[in-house]
Write an enzyme that holds these catalytic residues in place. Sequence first.
Site, PDB file in Angstrom:
ATOM      1  N   GLU A   2       0.823  -1.214   0.000  1.00 29.61           N
ATOM      2  CA  GLU A   2       0.000   0.000   0.000  1.00 29.61           C
ATOM      3  C   GLU A   2       0.859   1.268   0.000  1.00 29.61           C
ATOM      4  OE1 GLU A   2      -2.944  -0.317   3.093  1.00 29.61           O
ATOM      5  OE2 GLU A   2      -3.979  -1.978   2.087  1.00 29.61           O
TER       6      GLU A   2
ATOM      7  N   GLU B 280      -5.616  -8.927  -1.052  1.00 37.05           N
ATOM      8  CA  GLU B 280      -6.301  -9.096   0.234  1.00 37.05           C
ATOM      9  C   GLU B 280      -7.785  -8.839   0.050  1.00 37.05           C
ATOM     10  OE1 GLU B 280      -4.883  -6.690   3.467  1.00 37.05           O
ATOM     11  OE2 GLU B 280      -2.772  -7.102   3.070  1.00 37.05           O
TER      12      GLU B 280
END
Length: 859
Positions: free
Chosen positions: A522, A670
Amino acid sequence: MCGNNLPSIYHTIQLLQSMNCEIIKLQDANHDALQLLSGTNLRVSITIANDIIADIASNQTTADQWVRENVLAYYPGTMIRFILVGQEVLSHNDTTLWYNLVPAMTRIHDSVRANKIQNIKIGTPLDMNILESTFPPSTGKFRPDIPHDQVMIPLLNFLTRTSSYFFVNVFPYYTWSENPTNVSLNLALFRGDQNSSYTDPESGLIYTNLLDQMLDSVLFATRKLGFDHISLAISETGWPSAGDIDQPGANIYNAATYNRNLVRKMTTKPPIGTPARPGMLIPTFIHSLFDENWKPGRATERHFGILQPNGWPLYELDLIGTRGDGNYPDLPMPLNNEPFEGNLWCVVASGVNLSELGLALNFICSHGNGICDALAPRQECYEPVSIIAHASYAFSSYWAKFRSQGTACYFNGLAMQTTRDPNAISSKIGVNYGLNGNNLPSVYQSIELLQKLNAGRVKIFDTNTEVLKLLSGTKLQVSIMVPNQILPDIASDQEIADKWVLENVLAYYPNTMIRYILVGNEILSSNDTMLCYNLVPAMLKIHNSIKAQNIQNIKIGTPLAMDILESTFPPSSGKFRPEIPTYQVMVPLLNFLNRTRSFFFLNVYPYFAWSENPKNVNLDFALFAAKTSSSYKDPGSGLIYTNLLDQMLDSVIFAIRKVGFNNISLAISETGWPNAGDIDQPGANIHNAATYNRNLVRKITSKPPIGTPARPGVVIPTFIFSLYDEHQKSGPGTERHWGILQPNGQPNYALDLSGLSSARFYTPLPEPTNNKRFRGKLWCVVDAGVNFIELGPILDLTCKEGNGICDALAPGKDCYEPVSGIAHASYAFSSYWAKYRNSNGSTCYFNGFATQTTRDPSK
């Protein structure tokens, strides 16, 4: 008009007028078009079909009837100015057609003149392949197999006698794209100058663009047959705005550049002409008005339009040539000007009709000389038993076998090219294996548990030596991660990247089936701009190191959160946040993924999208449990959605498209649903977690693959988050409760990751009790069973950082009694949480010492 999705003729004429078009060429003599063109200021060219040329050539009455029905019925109200006899007749192998061409043109001319019409020219559009030689231009000469005395000279005599034009279909795009190494793109796009010009060694003429070279090669060819004053007209020219993957330079930037510069050249006053015929006015028709989805052949054939089929411009273009470059908006930078180097497959296109697909598959198998043998039962490609999988195999096999003979990956619009081997991607579900807990099973036990769950992949958040060693010899595909903090070092030094790969990949590969290296986590959600700029260079260094070892089956990617998007709803509005530099970060990232055929990895959680707005987002929609009647239709794209995950994924696809990439594949690094959470976190329960993950597995493992509405039929590699509930994770309660398994290895709920277990084989789930948002008061108190010795330092830290919130705990103050560490800590936790929960996202966690309660601790 080769398309089933084009505007009406009336709307089309309005569009032409709004573009300042002065002359239009029809590919036939469409009566509706000719009638509606009456009274406009548009001059018109009409076309006689090849298949009636022989009849017209042999009979003046037939020619007169054709003129009466297709010209006199509309002229002069409709300003017909050209009649083009046939289309590229001399490019066909039908020699009878060749010999009938000039007689047919003569018959039509005689009929027009018999009606005392003087302002209609008769011609025939010819392709550049009528020439044996085109370069240098002075060598231009007609092919010897076209009979000069019987065909070519009579044609040129007719054009000279009638003062008509030699019409030519001339496409510099194809000349350049077939030889981009030796032909300058700038020369093809009219961006040449004296420094990049070409001097014809024989004629001494200087050329600054490819179109002039091609036109002059025709002029020199006509001169060689004794005709020095033939005038040229361009019946078709243009540049494609898109094409197949292996068709370089077909993009909006080049198409707009070519056509804008073409207009500027052709509308200049006085006329420019060409080096061999300076000052000559060259009537010119741009090909074409619309992208036409029914045109067969290579994809460029369907993408020459100035306009999209819905009438919207692909790029702005003023056909009268008065608009300078500075008055046009910026164009998307071209991404495919270099020839594609890599493997290609021809697969079923999205959204096809399965009945039509079955017919195409039968045809290919009956004409493919055994290419479908491998699809027979018990043969190597019989599985998966699906018409899409079988057709994709057949298309690819047929195309690979016959593409050298000109076969395109089209198959009546049912096929498309892809860079991804349709047989290479496994739809098996992966699991994120985190270690944020001091009460988890051993690595050895964890791998056994993953195998019992039928996991196909496992993703770890580092390169844990023990994990990678124990995964050796298993069939689990593995994803490893480069930590954020070392990205700058790797980005700046290939040797550091090589060392990292040596120690963390080569030490275990190939016995440990490492398939993905995720660079950072991220990154684009952080406020560290330098880290953002280092991302792609680091990925490139890792890729170079892997490639240097001749490893072909490891993809490099980076997992990104959904907050990279500024807009996600409706999906078609998806676009990246403007503060993420488009051309310095996002485009290089997408270029890298496109070039290496890797995935755009996403951490995507419908739970958070729903829980932040449960009033407006349907829970069943988030859980893949919505009925068809509660589907959502995107007003921008018209696509229909039956679940929230697809909406979120497609918003990313649309964002990617907006920066010029159409073939980037997605992977889910995810996703999941929490099985528990804080009191004020609705929907976090066993029932919803099991429902989401079971339906997710069913969707992702479906055969044939489902994909998403914007990208149907594609496999999406997916990792569920996570294997365990991890009690050492900070943040709100849900952060510690994403596990399929409890920390002791027992399941929170049954889940078969193979997707083969039917819902009826699962035991009933406990009914959810917290699907509605909590509306009462909450306090944050000391959790049960905490270590009192460790509680003291947490209390001291909370009081120190709380800016006076513990003043009431001093001797003699309101909350001094009862004198208890637990009571004082509960007061401090509640006060701190109440003060900071909304302003800085503080949670009722305090290193695991606190929990929420609905009971006021002061009573």
